[in-house]
Design a protein around this motif. Structure first.
Motif, mmCIF file in Angstrom:
data_model
loop_
_atom_site.group_PDB
_atom_site.id
_atom_site.type_symbol
_atom_site.label_atom_id
_atom_site.label_comp_id
_atom_site.label_asym_id
_atom_site.label_seq_id
_atom_site.Cartn_x
_atom_site.Cartn_y
_atom_site.Cartn_z
ATOM 1 N N CYS A 298 -4.420 10.012 -6.319
ATOM 2 C CA CYS A 298 -2.390 10.223 -5.866
ATOM 3 C C CYS A 298 -2.198 12.080 -5.294
ATOM 4 C CB CYS A 298 -1.744 9.764 -7.062
ATOM 5 S SG CYS A 298 -1.625 8.084 -7.843
ATOM 6 N N GLY A 299 -3.681 12.485 -5.693
ATOM 7 C CA GLY A 299 -3.498 14.279 -5.091
ATOM 8 C C GLY A 299 -4.368 13.950 -3.651
ATOM 9 N N GLU A 300 -5.346 13.071 -3.094
ATOM 10 C CA GLU A 300 -5.732 12.584 -1.794
ATOM 11 C C GLU A 300 -4.808 12.479 -1.168
ATOM 12 O OE1 GLU A 300 -8.380 13.375 -1.666
ATOM 13 O OE2 GLU A 300 -9.308 13.511 -4.015
ATOM 14 N N PRO A 301 -4.902 13.295 0.439
ATOM 15 C CA PRO A 301 -3.915 13.046 1.405
ATOM 16 C C PRO A 301 -3.852 12.190 1.523
ATOM 17 C CG PRO A 301 -6.006 14.502 1.687
ATOM 18 C CD PRO A 301 -6.352 13.879 0.915
ATOM 19 N N MET A 302 -4.576 10.909 1.717
ATOM 20 C CA MET A 302 -3.320 9.248 1.896
ATOM 21 C C MET A 302 -2.717 9.242 0.949
ATOM 22 S SD MET A 302 -6.223 6.725 1.070
ATOM 23 C CE MET A 302 -6.354 6.269 -0.909
ATOM 24 N N TRP A 303 -2.375 10.308 -0.357
ATOM 25 C CA TRP A 303 -1.621 9.998 -1.044
ATOM 26 C C TRP A 303 -0.078 10.619 -1.241
ATOM 27 C CZ3 TRP A 303 0.583 6.977 -4.078
ATOM 28 C CH2 TRP A 303 1.952 6.529 -5.866
ATOM 29 N N LYS A 304 -0.344 11.743 0.137
ATOM 30 C CA LYS A 304 0.445 12.929 0.051
ATOM 31 C C LYS A 304 1.612 12.270 0.891
ATOM 32 C CE LYS A 304 -0.059 17.186 -0.863
ATOM 33 N NZ LYS A 304 -0.662 18.055 -0.435
ATOM 34 N N HIS A 305 2.823 10.653 0.827
ATOM 35 C CA HIS A 305 3.633 10.540 1.829
ATOM 36 C C HIS A 305 4.978 11.262 1.584
ATOM 37 C CE1 HIS A 305 4.501 7.549 -1.659
ATOM 38 N NE2 HIS A 305 3.732 7.549 -1.971
ATOM 39 N N GLN A 306 5.710 11.001 2.158
ATOM 40 C CA GLN A 306 6.932 11.442 2.192
ATOM 41 C C GLN A 306 7.866 10.475 1.014
ATOM 42 O OE1 GLN A 306 7.072 14.700 3.709
ATOM 43 N NE2 GLN A 306 5.795 13.767 3.965
ATOM 44 N N ASN B 215 2.509 17.805 -4.383
ATOM 45 C CA ASN B 215 4.196 17.425 -3.700
ATOM 46 C C ASN B 215 5.310 17.224 -3.954
ATOM 47 O OD1 ASN B 215 1.795 13.575 -3.937
ATOM 48 N ND2 ASN B 215 0.887 15.210 -5.317
ATOM 49 N N SER B 216 5.533 17.644 -3.589
ATOM 50 C CA SER B 216 6.623 18.533 -3.571
ATOM 51 C C SER B 216 7.953 18.166 -2.774
ATOM 52 C CB SER B 216 6.438 19.729 -2.351
ATOM 53 O OG SER B 216 5.927 19.539 -0.861
ATOM 54 N N ARG B 217 7.821 16.845 -3.036
ATOM 55 C CA ARG B 217 8.754 15.663 -2.676
ATOM 56 C C ARG B 217 9.046 15.022 -3.901
ATOM 57 N NH1 ARG B 217 11.203 15.981 1.970
ATOM 58 N NH2 ARG B 217 10.079 16.211 3.858
ATOM 59 N N VAL B 218 8.323 14.828 -4.596
ATOM 60 C CA VAL B 218 9.116 15.079 -6.187
ATOM 61 C C VAL B 218 9.906 15.785 -7.106
ATOM 62 C CG1 VAL B 218 7.910 13.889 -8.321
ATOM 63 C CG2 VAL B 218 6.444 13.530 -5.965
ATOM 64 N N GLN C 38 9.970 23.131 -11.801
ATOM 65 C CA GLN C 38 8.817 22.704 -10.864
ATOM 66 C C GLN C 38 9.576 21.316 -10.013
ATOM 67 O OE1 GLN C 38 6.456 24.612 -9.867
ATOM 68 N NE2 GLN C 38 7.112 22.638 -7.217
ATOM 69 N N CYS C 39 10.114 20.538 -10.346
ATOM 70 C CA CYS C 39 10.681 19.454 -10.066
ATOM 71 C C CYS C 39 11.918 19.701 -9.750
ATOM 72 C CB CYS C 39 11.272 18.180 -10.931
ATOM 73 S SG CYS C 39 9.282 17.600 -11.700
ATOM 74 N N ALA C 40 12.824 20.633 -10.221
ATOM 75 C CA ALA C 40 13.791 21.126 -9.603
ATOM 76 C C ALA C 40 13.812 22.503 -8.598
ATOM 77 C CB ALA C 40 14.444 21.966 -10.817
ATOM 78 N N SER C 41 12.694 23.320 -8.711
ATOM 79 C CA SER C 41 12.298 23.719 -7.504
ATOM 80 C C SER C 41 12.006 22.655 -6.518
ATOM 81 C CB SER C 41 10.553 24.330 -7.728
ATOM 82 O OG SER C 41 10.174 25.524 -6.491
ATOM 83 N N ASN C 42 11.683 21.734 -6.387
ATOM 84 C CA ASN C 42 10.870 21.383 -5.509
ATOM 85 C C ASN C 42 12.264 20.399 -4.941
ATOM 86 O OD1 ASN C 42 8.008 21.132 -5.757
ATOM 87 N ND2 ASN C 42 7.911 19.237 -6.407
ATOM 88 N N LYS C 43 13.608 20.066 -5.745
ATOM 89 C CA LYS C 43 14.665 19.478 -5.318
ATOM 90 C C LYS C 43 15.230 20.322 -4.191
ATOM 91 C CE LYS C 43 18.750 17.152 -7.120
ATOM 92 N NZ LYS C 43 19.403 16.697 -8.008
ATOM 93 N N ALA C 44 15.229 21.588 -4.441
ATOM 94 C CA ALA C 44 15.663 22.652 -4.116
ATOM 95 C C ALA C 44 15.324 23.123 -2.552
ATOM 96 C CB ALA C 44 15.905 24.129 -4.694
ATOM 97 N N LYS C 45 14.056 22.830 -2.422
ATOM 98 C CA LYS C 45 13.013 22.937 -1.312
ATOM 99 C C LYS C 45 13.568 21.888 -0.597
ATOM 100 C CE LYS C 45 9.342 25.561 -3.539
ATOM 101 N NZ LYS C 45 8.033 25.553 -3.196
ATOM 102 N N LEU C 46 13.351 20.493 -1.259
ATOM 103 C CA LEU C 46 14.202 19.843 0.043
ATOM 104 C C LEU C 46 16.048 19.158 0.325
ATOM 105 C CD1 LEU C 46 12.763 16.412 -2.076
ATOM 106 C CD2 LEU C 46 12.087 17.106 0.485
#
Length: 152
Positions: free
Chosen positions: A60-68, A95-98, A119-127
């Protein structure tokens, strides 16, 4: 639509509580990179172990898994140990959208789970910052003008 199109187009996949064991989880993990619309993945209580976590984070870390679409992952009540923490943390960073990685009821310590939560909270703040910085669509602006004009 064919059944494979419907399956691959799912936005939510939950096999919560289905004790699949390592072989069953491995089968599901093979399909995840193809499910580009997947928003929520719930693998709670399926018997997922450290080797499955490694497979999940690598495939899931491969580029094809990095979806939005991916936002929430639930791995609760699985025998996942501290050895899986580095892989999980790196995956959440990549996967910064998680915004949710729930590992409640695993063998990960409270501190490790807290780091994943941060880390998830940081991802959420960025989103949220991305959403605020996006220019408003012309349609949204026109709707706002129409709405304000009709109340006068």
């Amino acid at each position: 639509r064919t059944s494979s199109e419907c399956f691959l187009g799912l936005t939510r996949l939950s096999v919560k509580g289905c004790l699949l064991g390592e072989p069953g989880v491995a089968v599901i993990l093979q399909f995840l990179p193809l499910m580009q619309h997947l928003h929520t993945l719930d693998l709670s209580g399926v018997g997922m172990r450290n080797p499955n976590v490694r497979t999940f984070t690598l495939s899931c870390g491969e580029p094809m898994w990095k979806h939005q679409a991916m936002r929430q992952v639930y791995l609760c009540q699985n025998p996942i140990s501290e050895r899986s923490f580095p892989d999980l943390l790196q995956w959440v960073k990549q996967n910064s959208r998680v915004v949710t990685m729930d590992t409640t009821g695993t063998r990960l310590g409270l501190q490790r789970r807290g780091v994943l939560d941060l880390q998830c909270a940081s991802n959420k703040a960025k989103l949220e910052a991305e959403e605020k910085s996006k220019p408003k669509s012309r349609w949204g602006t026109a709707k706002a003008r129409l709405g304000s004009g009709s109340s006068a």
